[in-house]
Motif scaffolding. Structure first.
Motif, short mmCIF file in Angstrom:
data_model
loop_
_atom_site.label_atom_id
_atom_site.label_comp_id
_atom_site.label_asym_id
_atom_site.label_seq_id
_atom_site.Cartn_x
_atom_site.Cartn_y
_atom_site.Cartn_z
N PHE A 64 -68.60 122.03 -21.91
CA PHE A 64 -68.80 120.83 -22.72
C PHE A 64 -70.10 120.14 -22.30
CE2 PHE A 64 -64.21 121.55 -22.66
CZ PHE A 64 -63.94 121.57 -24.02
N GLN A 65 -70.59 119.26 -23.15
CA GLN A 65 -71.82 118.51 -22.90
C GLN A 65 -71.84 117.94 -21.49
OE1 GLN A 65 -74.41 117.80 -25.11
NE2 GLN A 65 -75.46 116.13 -24.08
N GLY A 66 -72.89 118.28 -20.73
CA GLY A 66 -73.07 117.71 -19.41
C GLY A 66 -72.44 118.47 -18.27
N GLN A 67 -71.71 119.54 -18.54
CA GLN A 67 -71.12 120.32 -17.46
C GLN A 67 -72.15 121.30 -16.91
OE1 GLN A 67 -67.59 121.96 -19.47
NE2 GLN A 67 -66.32 120.70 -18.13
N PRO A 68 -72.25 121.44 -15.57
CA PRO A 68 -73.13 122.47 -15.01
C PRO A 68 -72.60 123.85 -15.41
CG PRO A 68 -71.82 121.42 -13.28
CD PRO A 68 -71.57 120.65 -14.53
N CYS A 69 -73.48 124.69 -15.97
CA CYS A 69 -73.00 125.93 -16.56
C CYS A 69 -73.71 127.18 -16.04
CB CYS A 69 -73.14 125.88 -18.08
SG CYS A 69 -74.84 125.74 -18.68
N TRP A 70 -74.75 127.01 -15.21
CA TRP A 70 -75.52 128.18 -14.78
C TRP A 70 -76.41 127.79 -13.61
CZ3 TRP A 70 -74.90 133.09 -15.95
CH2 TRP A 70 -75.93 134.04 -15.82
#
Length: 259
Positions: free
Chosen positions: A7-13
């Motif tokens: 979701f928007q704003g989650q660290p993803c990589w």
């Protein structure tokens, strides 16, 4: 734990720019048991690291011309956004700077690299065919991201405006610590840099989960890295250490306390 959406704003990589990828590959494979899979790209090779076929992040060789300009090995954290172009408008409006992009990454998604008002660098990711890291909550995966800055009163409204983050302030061993929130989930934190940090710039730190912080810190040294902050307890959280890989890239390892 498998991840199927961000979701928007989650660290993803997370992504490592390496001074010498021939040194980085065996180091991280030995330390975290990451498998390294090379993918050809127009600029050279993009080396994905994964666990049992699930992507967690990547690394690449810094070009010679960037090394000559003084670029160093460093980790870069990507945050998920729903609409990159709209988010970049918010970045500019809040005082941030676009340093790279926006551009498409094949069919995987769109990205841009940003610095916040104090100069801390991070990246934005609008997913298409590749959402980001496919696992979390287990050894060898990213579990926390942390902003170290000198002007938290500027950083807090900046990130809240760009990502819509909420925040919760706590006392951590006599220090004010801010936890960033996406909805009810805490996804990272912020701490204020003191004079003890010297002239170090504001920056984002990646934390990776380990089973035994002390043993893993010793392994870092055995593999050619160094310990910056020795294993230290965080009350009600766990035990962490800040380390350097053999090329100087800084990251943290943490042994989380099991409730």
């Amino acid at each position: 734990m498998k991840i199927d959406q961000y979701f928007q704003g989650q660290p993803c990589w997370v992504e490592l720019a390496s001074l010498d990828i021939a040194i980085s590959k065996p180091f991280y494979h030995a330390l975290f048991a990451w498998d390294i899979v090379d993918m050809p790209i127009p600029q050279g090779t993009y080396s994905m690291f994964n666990l049992e076929g699930d992507d967690l992040g990547a690394m690449y060789q810094l070009p010679v011309e960037m090394i000559k300009t003084g670029e160093l090995s460093q980790w870069l954290i990507y945050f998920a956004v729903e609409d990159l172009d709209n988010t970049l408008v918010d970045v500019a409006g809040a005082g941030g700077t676009i340093v790279l992009g926006p551009h498409d990454v094949g069919e995987a998604g769109r990205m841009a690299v940003i610095t916040d008002p104090e100069g801390a660098k991070f990246a934005l990711w609008q997913a298409n065919n590749h959402m980001g890291a496919q696992r979390a909550g287990e050894k060898g995966t990213l579990c926390w991201v942390e902003l170290a800055c000198r002007q938290p009163k500027i950083a807090k409204p900046f990130y809240s405006h760009v990502f819509g983050w909420g925040s919760r302030v706590t006392d951590m061993d006599g220090m004010e610590y801010t936890a960033w929130q996406v909805g009810s989930q805490e996804v990272g934190g912020m701490m204020t840099m003191t004079d003890e940090w010297g002239d170090m710039r504001a920056h984002w730190m990646s934390y990776f989960t380990v089973g035994d912080c002390d043993a893993k810190a010793l392994q870092v040294v055995e593999l050619g890295g160094a310990i910056c902050v020795p294993p230290t307890d965080i009350a009600n959280v766990g035990r962490f250490a800040v380390v350097n890989d053999p090329n100087g890239a800084v990251f943290s390892i943490i042994e989380l306390k099991i409730a």
